[in-house]
Write a protein that holds these residues in place. Structure first.
Motif, short mmCIF file in Angstrom:
data_model
loop_
_atom_site.label_atom_id
_atom_site.label_comp_id
_atom_site.label_asym_id
_atom_site.label_seq_id
_atom_site.Cartn_x
_atom_site.Cartn_y
_atom_site.Cartn_z
N PRO A 216 29.49 47.31 66.77
CA PRO A 216 29.68 45.96 67.39
C PRO A 216 30.24 45.93 68.77
O PRO A 216 30.24 44.74 69.21
N THR A 217 30.76 47.02 69.27
CA THR A 217 31.26 46.86 70.67
C THR A 217 30.16 46.46 71.64
O THR A 217 29.02 47.38 71.66
N GLY A 218 30.22 45.63 72.02
CA GLY A 218 29.02 44.98 73.17
C GLY A 218 28.12 44.24 72.53
O GLY A 218 27.48 43.93 73.34
N ARG A 219 28.04 44.09 71.30
CA ARG A 219 27.01 43.67 70.35
C ARG A 219 27.63 42.42 69.94
O ARG A 219 27.89 42.42 68.71
N ARG A 220 27.55 41.27 70.62
CA ARG A 220 28.59 39.87 70.32
C ARG A 220 27.79 39.55 68.82
O ARG A 220 28.77 39.14 67.78
N LEU A 221 26.66 39.61 68.50
CA LEU A 221 25.97 38.77 67.26
C LEU A 221 26.37 39.67 66.22
O LEU A 221 26.63 39.23 65.17
N LEU A 222 26.24 41.30 66.43
CA LEU A 222 26.29 42.10 65.36
C LEU A 222 27.85 42.00 64.93
O LEU A 222 28.27 41.86 63.68
N ALA A 223 28.88 41.67 65.84
CA ALA A 223 30.40 41.54 65.74
C ALA A 223 30.62 40.23 64.97
O ALA A 223 31.18 40.49 63.84
N LYS B 110 31.77 40.37 60.91
CA LYS B 110 33.24 39.52 60.82
C LYS B 110 32.93 38.70 59.41
O LYS B 110 33.88 38.15 58.59
N ALA B 111 31.81 38.00 59.63
CA ALA B 111 31.53 37.13 58.45
C ALA B 111 30.79 37.52 57.30
O ALA B 111 30.72 36.80 56.32
N GLY B 112 30.80 38.91 57.24
CA GLY B 112 30.40 39.46 55.91
C GLY B 112 28.89 39.60 55.90
O GLY B 112 28.25 39.99 54.90
N ASP B 113 28.08 39.25 57.02
CA ASP B 113 26.63 39.42 57.10
C ASP B 113 26.31 40.79 57.70
O ASP B 113 26.45 41.07 58.81
N PHE B 114 25.76 41.63 56.78
CA PHE B 114 25.48 42.97 57.33
C PHE B 114 23.88 43.34 57.24
O PHE B 114 23.52 44.35 57.40
N SER B 115 23.28 42.29 57.42
CA SER B 115 21.58 42.29 57.55
C SER B 115 21.32 43.08 58.77
O SER B 115 20.40 43.68 58.61
N ARG B 116 21.96 42.85 59.90
CA ARG B 116 21.50 43.61 61.03
C ARG B 116 22.21 45.13 60.97
O ARG B 116 21.21 46.02 61.53
N VAL B 117 23.17 45.26 60.27
CA VAL B 117 23.30 46.69 60.02
C VAL B 117 22.25 47.39 59.13
O VAL B 117 21.95 48.54 59.51
N GLU B 118 21.91 46.95 58.11
CA GLU B 118 20.72 47.33 57.32
C GLU B 118 19.56 47.39 58.36
O GLU B 118 18.89 48.72 58.12
N VAL C 210 21.32 61.61 61.93
CA VAL C 210 22.66 61.19 61.58
C VAL C 210 22.60 59.78 62.30
O VAL C 210 22.22 59.43 63.21
N LEU C 211 23.52 58.88 61.64
CA LEU C 211 23.96 57.62 62.01
C LEU C 211 25.35 57.34 62.23
O LEU C 211 26.13 57.82 61.25
N ASP C 212 25.77 56.96 63.50
CA ASP C 212 27.00 56.73 63.77
C ASP C 212 27.35 55.16 63.32
O ASP C 212 26.53 54.28 63.47
N VAL C 213 28.59 55.00 62.35
CA VAL C 213 28.85 53.82 61.84
C VAL C 213 30.25 53.42 62.27
O VAL C 213 31.20 54.17 62.34
N ASN C 214 30.23 52.42 63.32
CA ASN C 214 31.32 51.83 63.81
C ASN C 214 31.59 50.38 63.34
O ASN C 214 30.64 49.68 63.38
N ALA C 215 32.86 50.02 62.88
CA ALA C 215 33.10 48.48 62.48
C ALA C 215 34.43 47.99 63.16
O ALA C 215 35.11 47.25 62.60
N GLY C 216 34.38 48.39 64.45
CA GLY C 216 35.46 47.70 65.35
C GLY C 216 35.26 46.35 65.80
O GLY C 216 34.91 46.22 66.80
N VAL C 217 35.72 45.25 64.72
CA VAL C 217 35.40 44.08 65.32
C VAL C 217 36.62 43.56 65.50
O VAL C 217 37.60 43.49 64.71
#
Length: 298
Positions: A30-37, A41-49, A62-69
């Motif tokens: 989510p760093t630098g990706r406002r919509l994803l962040a 934060k709202a519990g919507d992970f559709s973009r992550v999927e 490999v997939l990097d997973v960051n949740a720094g919101v």
């Protein structure tokens, strides 16, 4: 030869000197990706999927997973993201956070041998992260900065890498489970950063004999046609000894450069991966018409 083995519950990926280049998809961040962040934060992970599925389809190993919101429960978000992504794909994950509690939450939720991103040469970070790496049997990204910051001198960064590898060994973590990030500086700000990081990658491979990774797109920050510049950098870095990178597999130019480098270094036997990715399918009816022409000869 040094091989770094990471895995999911059902799939193993090997990062190594004589292996195909390992692509670590960077987009679940989510760093630098406002919509994803906002969505996370709202519990919507559709973009992550969607990002997980699209990156694997594009060629990520490999997939990097960051949740720094900001202002969110990062450990809880990390655990949820790790579980979700592992339910969608079988590729291993790089669990990425500057927060130690989030790293531990991700490792606790993970099935397999993760790549932990990351540890630095900072004393507090070493003492908190390396025990987690040992406890969960993970591999770890070692970033070449310490309590003094990021040095512009590659000799200093090389010594930081040596320090981290040594401290990892003190915790029972072998050098093959340490993947060093030499730190790529923007070439638009530091004119010789490209030359310096290529030299450092070569030294890390030949002297310390460790695998390496980097944030490949850092090299082009602030410049136009970043995709073209990133592709030029990645092919040269692979030639210097880079064995993996955290990057965007959705960028065509970058993937062509990586696959082409694998071919040139004989890391793609019989050019099989290149042919699979780029062979044009026959035009409709072409196979049948050719057969008919051949059958008409006497």
């Amino acid at each position: 030869m040094t091989d770094t083995i990471i895995s999911s519950a059902s799939r193993e990926v090997v990062i190594g000197f004589e292996r195909p280049f390992a692509i670590i998809g960077e987009r679940i961040n989510p760093t630098g990706r406002r919509l994803l962040a906002e969505e996370m934060k709202a519990g919507d992970f559709s973009r992550v999927e969607a990002d997980a599925i699209a990156q694997v389809a594009a060629g990520a190993h490999v997939l990097d997973v960051n949740a720094g919101v900001p202002m969110a429960d990062e450990p809880a978000l990390m655990a949820r993201a790790v579980q979700l992504v592992q339910s969608l794909t079988n590729v291993p994950l790089s669990i990425d956070s500057s927060m130690v509690k989030a790293l531990e939450a991700g490792l606790g939720a993970y099935q397999g041998k993760a790549l932990l991103n990351s540890v630095t040469g900072e004393e507090e970070r070493l003492e908190r992260v390396l025990p987690l790496v040992k406890k969960y049997g993970a591999a770890v990204v070692a970033i070449c900065n310490d309590d003094t910051g990021i040095s512009t001198d590659i000799n200093v960064r090389f010594e930081v890498a040596k320090k981290i590898i040594g401290r990892a060994a003190d915790h029972g973590i072998p050098a093959c489970d340490v993947v060093v990030d030499p730190l790529v500086m923007p070439i638009g700000a530091v004119a010789d950063s490209g030359v310096q990081v290529l030299q450092l990658i070569h030294r890390l491979r030949t002297e310390l004999k460790v695998n390496t990774t980097c944030g490949a797109s850092n090299i082009s920050f602030g410049l136009p046609n970043r995709a073209g510049l990133n592709a030029a950098f990645i092919s040269m870095a692979i030639g210097a000894g880079l064995t993996s990178a955290i990057t965007n597999p959705m960028v065509t130019e970058l993937m062509q450069a990586i696959r082409g480098a694998d071919v040139m270094l004989n890391h793609d036997p019989q050019c099989a991966n290149w042919i699979t990715a780029y062979r044009e399918p026959p035009a409709a009816g072409e196979g049948g018409s050719r057969r008919r022409r051949r059958s008409g000869r006497t």
